[in-house]
Design a protein around this motif. Sequence first.
Motif, PDB file in Angstrom:
ATOM      1  N   TRP A  55       1.331  -1.653   0.348  1.00 37.00           N
ATOM      2  CA  TRP A  55      -0.014   0.514  -0.451  1.00 37.00           C
ATOM      3  C   TRP A  55       0.908   1.313   0.080  1.00 37.00           C
ATOM      4  O   TRP A  55       1.602   1.410   0.827  1.00 37.00           O
ATOM      5  N   ARG A  56       0.903   2.148  -0.707  1.00 33.08           N
ATOM      6  CA  ARG A  56       1.695   3.387  -1.026  1.00 33.08           C
ATOM      7  C   ARG A  56       0.622   4.139  -1.293  1.00 33.08           C
ATOM      8  O   ARG A  56      -0.575   4.646  -2.004  1.00 33.08           O
ATOM      9  N   GLN A  57       1.271   4.960   0.303  1.00 28.31           N
ATOM     10  CA  GLN A  57       0.137   7.128   0.375  1.00 28.31           C
ATOM     11  C   GLN A  57       0.349   7.459  -1.457  1.00 28.31           C
ATOM     12  O   GLN A  57       1.751   7.475  -1.673  1.00 28.31           O
ATOM     13  N   GLU A  58      -0.396   7.507  -1.703  1.00 29.97           N
ATOM     14  CA  GLU A  58       0.042   8.660  -2.677  1.00 29.97           C
ATOM     15  C   GLU A  58       0.559  10.255  -2.455  1.00 29.97           C
ATOM     16  O   GLU A  58       0.589  10.971  -1.232  1.00 29.97           O
TER      17      GLU A  58
ATOM     18  N   ASP B 147      15.346  -6.806   6.251  1.00 31.18           N
ATOM     19  CA  ASP B 147      13.773  -7.445   6.082  1.00 31.18           C
ATOM     20  C   ASP B 147      12.807  -8.138   7.121  1.00 31.18           C
ATOM     21  O   ASP B 147      11.075  -7.299   6.467  1.00 31.18           O
ATOM     22  N   ILE B 148      12.899  -7.890   8.223  1.00 33.97           N
ATOM     23  CA  ILE B 148      12.098  -8.203   9.301  1.00 33.97           C
ATOM     24  C   ILE B 148      11.729  -7.206   9.783  1.00 33.97           C
ATOM     25  O   ILE B 148      10.432  -7.107   9.978  1.00 33.97           O
ATOM     26  N   LEU B 149      12.666  -6.452  10.034  1.00 29.35           N
ATOM     27  CA  LEU B 149      12.251  -4.135  10.452  1.00 29.35           C
ATOM     28  C   LEU B 149      11.063  -3.559   9.177  1.00 29.35           C
ATOM     29  O   LEU B 149      10.665  -2.978   9.697  1.00 29.35           O
ATOM     30  N   LEU B 150      11.803  -3.677   8.680  1.00 32.38           N
ATOM     31  CA  LEU B 150      10.927  -2.493   7.262  1.00 32.38           C
ATOM     32  C   LEU B 150       9.765  -3.535   6.384  1.00 32.38           C
ATOM     33  O   LEU B 150       9.659  -4.500   5.461  1.00 32.38           O
ATOM     34  N   VAL B 151       8.536  -2.646   7.021  1.00 28.93           N
ATOM     35  CA  VAL B 151       7.631  -2.818   6.913  1.00 28.93           C
ATOM     36  C   VAL B 151       6.400  -2.119   6.458  1.00 28.93           C
ATOM     37  O   VAL B 151       5.298  -2.455   6.524  1.00 28.93           O
ATOM     38  N   GLN B 152       7.183  -0.858   6.503  1.00 34.36           N
ATOM     39  CA  GLN B 152       5.496   0.115   5.877  1.00 34.36           C
ATOM     40  C   GLN B 152       5.620  -0.098   4.548  1.00 34.36           C
ATOM     41  O   GLN B 152       5.712  -0.256   3.625  1.00 34.36           O
ATOM     42  N   GLY B 153       3.942  -0.293   4.774  1.00 35.21           N
ATOM     43  CA  GLY B 153       3.503  -0.369   3.938  1.00 35.21           C
ATOM     44  C   GLY B 153       2.525  -2.461   3.383  1.00 35.21           C
ATOM     45  O   GLY B 153       1.766  -1.785   2.280  1.00 35.21           O
ATOM     46  N   ARG B 154       3.445  -3.357   3.918  1.00 35.50           N
ATOM     47  CA  ARG B 154       2.978  -4.359   3.900  1.00 35.50           C
ATOM     48  C   ARG B 154       3.160  -5.487   5.349  1.00 35.50           C
ATOM     49  O   ARG B 154       3.158  -5.172   6.014  1.00 35.50           O
ATOM     50  N   TRP B 155       1.076  -5.834   5.155  1.00 34.10           N
ATOM     51  CA  TRP B 155       0.149  -6.235   5.834  1.00 34.10           C
ATOM     52  C   TRP B 155       0.793  -6.746   6.526  1.00 34.10           C
ATOM     53  O   TRP B 155       0.659  -8.195   7.509  1.00 34.10           O
ATOM     54  N   ALA B 156       1.549  -8.347   5.296  1.00 37.42           N
ATOM     55  CA  ALA B 156       1.869  -9.729   5.698  1.00 37.42           C
ATOM     56  C   ALA B 156       3.437  -9.779   6.906  1.00 37.42           C
ATOM     57  O   ALA B 156       3.605 -10.330   7.800  1.00 37.42           O
ATOM     58  N   ALA B 157       4.395  -8.595   5.713  1.00 36.56           N
ATOM     59  CA  ALA B 157       5.046  -7.873   6.711  1.00 36.56           C
ATOM     60  C   ALA B 157       4.622  -7.701   8.118  1.00 36.56           C
ATOM     61  O   ALA B 157       6.007  -8.051   9.634  1.00 36.56           O
ATOM     62  N   SER B 158       3.980  -6.625   7.907  1.00 36.60           N
ATOM     63  CA  SER B 158       3.401  -6.231   9.489  1.00 36.60           C
ATOM     64  C   SER B 158       3.321  -6.679  11.098  1.00 36.60           C
ATOM     65  O   SER B 158       3.683  -7.150  11.755  1.00 36.60           O
ATOM     66  N   ALA B 159       2.145  -8.317   9.969  1.00 37.99           N
ATOM     67  CA  ALA B 159       1.830  -8.985  11.194  1.00 37.99           C
ATOM     68  C   ALA B 159       2.944  -9.577  11.344  1.00 37.99           C
ATOM     69  O   ALA B 159       3.310 -10.739  12.441  1.00 37.99           O
ATOM     70  N   ARG B 160       4.374 -10.307  10.745  1.00 38.56           N
ATOM     71  CA  ARG B 160       5.255 -11.332  11.411  1.00 38.56           C
ATOM     72  C   ARG B 160       5.747 -10.203  12.137  1.00 38.56           C
ATOM     73  O   ARG B 160       6.196 -11.353  13.071  1.00 38.56           O
ATOM     74  N   LEU B 161       6.174  -9.241  11.867  1.00 43.81           N
ATOM     75  CA  LEU B 161       7.275  -8.696  12.430  1.00 43.81           C
ATOM     76  C   LEU B 161       5.927  -7.915  14.382  1.00 43.81           C
ATOM     77  O   LEU B 161       6.343  -8.421  15.474  1.00 43.81           O
ATOM     78  N   ALA B 162       4.940  -8.019  13.835  1.00 44.96           N
ATOM     79  CA  ALA B 162       3.876  -7.929  15.258  1.00 44.96           C
ATOM     80  C   ALA B 162       3.979  -9.047  15.951  1.00 44.96           C
ATOM     81  O   ALA B 162       3.722  -9.324  17.454  1.00 44.96           O
ATOM     82  N   PHE B 163       3.948 -10.280  15.157  1.00 44.81           N
ATOM     83  CA  PHE B 163       3.940 -11.941  16.318  1.00 44.81           C
ATOM     84  C   PHE B 163       5.290 -11.477  16.451  1.00 44.81           C
ATOM     85  O   PHE B 163       5.387 -12.773  17.826  1.00 44.81           O
TER      86      PHE B 163
END
Length: 667
Positions: A392-395, A460-476
């Motif tokens: 997801w990219r913010q315009e 790869d673990i920490l840089l998750v802006q705009g990506r929900w699957a990677a954000s869920a992994r870091l939150a896990f």
Amino acid sequence: MQRSAHAALPNMPCSRGSETLLLRLFAAGCLSCLFHWPSSLSLAAWVTCPQAALGCCFSFQQQSAGPICADDWHGSAFFARALLFDCAVRAARLAFGVAHELAHVVATILLLRSSSGGESAATFFWQLCHCIELGDAEEALGEANKKQLWRRLLGQLVPGSRASGLHVRLPTAGLEQRWQEEVIRYSGAVVSVLFPVMLLPGMLSSCAQQTWCPLQSAIFFGALAVAAGSLLSDLPGGPMLSWSTLPAGLFCCGNWGCLVPRESLDDSSHNEFFPRVLEHLLSNVLNVVELRGAQAGGCATFLRGSNGQVVCARSRTVKSKRGRLAPMLFRKLHRQIRAASWSFNPLTCFQRLRPLPVVLAQGHSRFGTSSVPAENETHPHQWLGSHSDRFWRQELGKNSWKLEDQADVCITITHNGDFDGWKVFDEVVPNVNLGEWISRILHKGNTAKGDSPKLAGLMDILLVQGRWAASARLAFIRTCLMHVDEVCDWQDLGPEAPNVAPAPHVFRAWAKPFEEAFASVACDFEPTEAAVKNLAHDVYKRLEAAEWCLSDAQAEQAFSAYVVEQDLTRKFCQVACTVFFANDLMSAVWEFFSRAEGTFGVSVTCSLWPQKIALAAKGQPISLAFDSQRPLAYWASEPGSLAQIWPTQGDRSPAGRMRWDMMDDKG
């Protein structure tokens, strides 16, 4: 974090004291001569004190000697005595060299035995003997042919020949503390220095009483040669005779690169994949940075594919024996870009690359310290490499967000320094174990043995802006795990341990409620604290409804196993929503530095933002040069390399008009 030096670059002072560097180089050369050419000690003994080296007649049992007769200095008698004395020095050196390596082995046995559990002593020593590998110091460890090795070792006894050293490869995987590895490392140096210290009183006594024993002298000189070799190989300052780290500018890696809008270049550069003028500029920079040590080097840049996605073009090469790194590196980069430009793609037939509006070059030259110089060990490093993800990219300038369903994600890093460990769950995990943990979290390994690839994995673990699957992994990781061994089913981290961490498709399934909740508000969403909290609450209600996991039983099972309480579910949703908006390029690097141990000069890029790069320094220098008129920015680990002239005919102006040194003492 930084300080600015507003000075014309051509007048920049030298960054290191050349006199100190030359003095230390001279000391290193003397130690190397003593260790690798024992005949230098024999020659010194013959010149300064021939009685101690040769005696009246060459008898090792003789305890006293009068003046040397004239006949003793002529003919075959003197020649035989000289050769025998040199052989004795070399035999003593070989014996003390074996004792040096045995000290490493004994220290390893004692430390590993203390942490080996309930194994019997016989079983433990049998396993250890099969792990220890003996090799010539000039051969790759574990690859030396045994017959050739013993032939080389015995060949060291030949008078006048050059003598190499020994290496013993030891198993250290069971050592969990850094101090244990340091004890093993310094044990050989301590033992080697003790031998000449113990023999010195006897030598002084012989000098005082004028009673010479050539065997005693030969043993002392052999011990002295091994002590010189241990100072070269085992001390943290290496050949610099220092308990501090190597002085910057000698046998170090170096970062370099540039960030330039194409519109600031001449028209001929607009259609070039990598403009020649920037290649010449960076080649001049690299020619200076290469003095820090450049057995290998690499460079990465971004281009746009025919499908609109940004792709990373990376070139890495090992310098030939008499080659120059810059020409080899850029020739390979151009060759790889041309090959990729017309490569066949099943979806687009032929994928033709196109230049981007901004040229970003991320380069590095390497002197192998944590691993051998090889292309796989050379920067820039990637862990996951290029892979597709929903982004997801913010315009720009708006609160609306646009979904890129198959965005190409490629995170790339360069690193100068030593990465010792990273703090996970309030415990510092050593670099040797950190890779095992990362490979289980990301479900992908990395064959590079150095310390820097682990930094790429953490990005790869920490840089998750705009990506929900990677954000869920870091939150896990932040909310559901408590210890690094959980991903191994509570076994010790190691190659043989299992991997029970959720697979990537599980995180993609967990991300569905986040995707649905965010899609309903993405047309007008400003990520304020209250808005993010409301979004997390909406996701929590969707998770509680349980319709999201009907299509993936494994995802439901994993969620039920780890997220066992309602409060934990709320926290998981809140953390995932927070990092989705907050963990951009700069924030990810900042979080890494807040938990990292070691010294770092780091650059990080991501193909999602091809016009951005994050630079950070702690204990390693990085300096930047700017020209606001052109405009242009380029950087390097060696400040002196930034004093460059713009490489076009008819333009002799400085490439950069101001320099900015990052404050690396505090990070």
